[in-house]
Enzyme design. Structure first.
Site, PDB file in Angstrom:
ATOM      1  N   ASP A  71      27.992  94.393 -18.425  1.00 11.67           N
ATOM      2  CA  ASP A  71      26.684  94.845 -18.904  1.00 11.67           C
ATOM      3  C   ASP A  71      26.451  94.086 -20.199  1.00 11.67           C
ATOM      4  OD1 ASP A  71      24.620  96.129 -20.223  1.00 11.67           O
ATOM      5  OD2 ASP A  71      25.328  98.157 -19.767  1.00 11.67           O
TER       6      ASP A  71
ATOM      7  N   LYS B 166      26.550 103.332 -13.565  1.00 12.31           N
ATOM      8  CA  LYS B 166      26.586 104.709 -14.072  1.00 12.31           C
ATOM      9  C   LYS B 166      27.765 105.477 -13.504  1.00 12.31           C
ATOM     10  CE  LYS B 166      22.922 103.833 -16.406  1.00 12.31           C
ATOM     11  NZ  LYS B 166      23.191 102.369 -16.421  1.00 12.31           N
TER      12      LYS B 166
ATOM     13  N   TYR C 292      33.398 105.216 -27.299  1.00 13.81           N
ATOM     14  CA  TYR C 292      32.456 105.087 -26.192  1.00 13.81           C
ATOM     15  C   TYR C 292      31.627 103.817 -26.328  1.00 13.81           C
ATOM     16  CZ  TYR C 292      28.820 105.926 -22.817  1.00 13.81           C
ATOM     17  OH  TYR C 292      27.973 105.790 -21.755  1.00 13.81           O
TER      18      TYR C 292
ATOM     19  N   LYS D  22      30.025 102.992 -19.650  1.00 16.01           N
ATOM     20  CA  LYS D  22      31.002 103.182 -18.580  1.00 16.01           C
ATOM     21  C   LYS D  22      31.427 101.840 -17.999  1.00 16.01           C
ATOM     22  CE  LYS D  22      32.127 107.513 -18.109  1.00 16.01           C
ATOM     23  NZ  LYS D  22      33.495 107.937 -18.333  1.00 16.01           N
TER      24      LYS D  22
ATOM     25  N   ARG E  24      24.867 109.020 -20.569  1.00 10.84           N
ATOM     26  CA  ARG E  24      25.830 108.811 -21.664  1.00 10.84           C
ATOM     27  C   ARG E  24      27.272 108.751 -21.186  1.00 10.84           C
ATOM     28  NH1 ARG E  24      23.131 109.410 -26.537  1.00 10.84           N
ATOM     29  NH2 ARG E  24      20.999 110.101 -26.232  1.00 10.84           N
TER      30      ARG E  24
ATOM     31  N   ASP F 219      19.078 108.775 -16.513  1.00  9.85           N
ATOM     32  CA  ASP F 219      19.847 107.508 -16.428  1.00  9.85           C
ATOM     33  C   ASP F 219      20.723 107.461 -15.173  1.00  9.85           C
ATOM     34  OD1 ASP F 219      18.670 106.836 -18.798  1.00  9.85           O
ATOM     35  OD2 ASP F 219      20.520 106.704 -19.966  1.00  9.85           O
TER      36      ASP F 219
HETATM   37  P1  13P Z   1      25.961 102.053 -18.802  1.00  9.17           P
HETATM   38  O1  13P Z   1      27.454 102.316 -18.835  1.00  9.17           O
HETATM   39  O2  13P Z   1      25.483 101.683 -17.439  1.00  9.17           O
HETATM   40  O3  13P Z   1      25.579 101.052 -19.857  1.00  9.17           O
HETATM   41  O4  13P Z   1      25.217 103.431 -19.138  1.00  9.17           O
HETATM   42  C1  13P Z   1      25.478 103.977 -20.374  1.00  9.17           C
HETATM   43  C2  13P Z   1      24.713 105.215 -20.675  1.00  9.17           C
HETATM   44  O5  13P Z   1      24.932 105.771 -21.738  1.00  9.17           O
HETATM   45  C3  13P Z   1      23.726 105.746 -19.718  1.00  9.17           C
HETATM   46  O6  13P Z   1      23.092 106.906 -20.216  1.00  9.17           O
HETATM   47 MG    MG Z   2      24.272  99.745 -20.407  1.00  8.46          MG
HETATM   48 MG    MG Z   3      25.958 100.017 -16.331  1.00  3.57          MG
END
Ligand code: 13P
Ligand code: MG
Ligand code: MG
Ligand code: 13P
Length: 364
Positions: A11, A132, A228, A231, A265, A286
């Site tokens: 990412d 995600k 953090y 992901k 998140r 998200d």
């Molecule tokens: P990603 O790991 O896909 O960047 O998503 C992070 C996130 O905090 C989504 O709410």
């Molecule tokens: Mg991201």
């Molecule tokens: Mg991602």
């Protein structure tokens, strides 16, 4: 012919928020890999994205963990990050945990799944890519593909699969690995495989021939960065047909939108929704988490494809089911088990809140 299939992903910036990748970032990656193909480093390549994660699918003859290939991927992500910063994309360079390349991208943020194979007469491969969610998301699907006869009838009626498969599991916390033989060790194996936050299937092998059947990325970003950073959004390569499950047996596990870690998140459980690539733009809270699958036939290393395998109305019901599960889970708001358990939250932004309140806790 010995051939290596490398899928390296990162990412490097979200458009908009964490929902997708900007077309110009994908064009930039395309440009970088095209030059490497012209130089003879790559035999072939394909660039795609699942949500805000960019995947570089590459074939070459350099073997696994090749410094030249990893450097190419790293440089491509660095170029993409420069552009992401210019476009002020969200979380530009999110997965690049280091400033300089140090020989192998594995410990540097990007996710890596690579296999060196002897290309078969018809080399069918399926590449799964998720957003995600997290390393470990492939555990249940891989178990079903390679160990569950209710999913894979080939384990029962195909003589060349009847001997079973072995599973290499990685303990992502203690950095240890263990291999189990299916079917006779499945009860022992499931003790660990059923805890995907800790144990992730790294590889699967055909027990009769020793051939690699599947490899996954198992990088845990938060464990590497100590905080953090998003992901791990893993990828997984599966070989199909012949000694391996048929294409339909490989896709079948995704008819059950299993709960995985990730979503908003990176702090929630949500259903893994199988979608066609153009639908891999997680937006609701998200999410919910997405998985796409690209099928290829390899021809002397050339990537014939992709076929977008979940672009099939037969997956409409699993998608509807995933939406229903998403709705049900969302009603829990900030409560577990929608929110991840406390020990997992330690790898999110929650410790900052805990720290602030530390002094207000008094002994009972
Ligand atoms: P990603 O790991 O896909 O960047 O998503 C992070 C996130 O905090 C989504 O709410
Ligand atoms: Mg991201
Ligand atoms: Mg991602
Ligand atoms: P076809 O008869 O369409 O080639 O299919 C063979 C098969 O084994 C499908 O799983």
């Amino acid at each position: 012919m010995k051939l290596t299939l490398s899928v390296i992903k990162a990412d490097i910036g979200g458009y908009v928020g964490h929902s997708a990748s900007h077309p110009k970032i994908l064009d930039k990656a395309q440009e970088c890999l095209k030059a490497a193909k012209k130089d003879g480093l790559l035999i072939d390549f394909h660039v795609t994205n699942c949500g805000d994660d960019v995947q570089l699918i590459m074939t070459h003859k350099k073997g696994e963990d090749s410094e030249a290939i990893h450097k190419l991927a790293w440089d491509t992500f660095v170029e993409g990050t420069k552009l992401a910063k210019k476009l002020r994309l969200h979380g530009a360079g999110q997965d690049l945990l280091s400033d300089a390349f140090s020989g192998n991208v594995k410990a540097m943020g990007p996710g890596v799944a690579e296999m060196e194979i002897e290309e078969r007469q018809a080399e069918t491969v399926i590449i799964f890519m998720a957003d995600k969610t997290s390393a470990g998301a492939w555990n249940m699907p891989l178990y079903k593909m390679f160990a569950d006869p209710f999913n894979t009838i080939g384990l029962v009626i195909a003589g060349n699969m009847h001997g079973g498969f072995s599973f290499e599991l990685h303990d992502v916390k203690e950095h240890k690995k263990i291999t189990f033989n299916a079917p006779e060790e499945i009860y022992d194996m499931l003790v660990f495989m059923g805890a995907p936050g800790r144990y992730a299937v790294k590889a699967v092998y055909h027990r009769g021939t020793g051939e690699v059947a599947s490899v996954s990325s198992t990088q845990r970003l938060s464990k590497m960065a100590g905080r953090y950073v998003g992901k791990d959004d893993p990828v997984c390569i599966v070989r199909s047909q012949g000694n391996f499950p048929a294409v339909g047996e490989i896709l079948e596990p995704f008819t059950m939108p299993a709960l995985v870690e990730g979503w908003m998140r990176g702090s929630h459980h949500g259903p893994l929704m199988p979608v066609a690539q153009p639908q891999a733009n997680p937006s609701r809270f998200d999410g919910p988490p997405r998985v796409i699958s690209y099928g290829f036939q390899l021809a002397d290393g050339k990537l014939v494809g992709p076929r977008d395998m979940f672009d099939d109305p037969a997956f409409d019901e699993p998608r509807r089911w995933a939406n229903q599960a998403a709705e049900y889970l969302r009603r829990h708001g900030p409560f577990e088990p929608h929110r991840l358990p406390l020990e997992e939250m330690e790898y999110t932004t929650m410790p900052q809140v805990m720290k602030k309140l530390e002094k207000r806790f008094v002994n009972l």
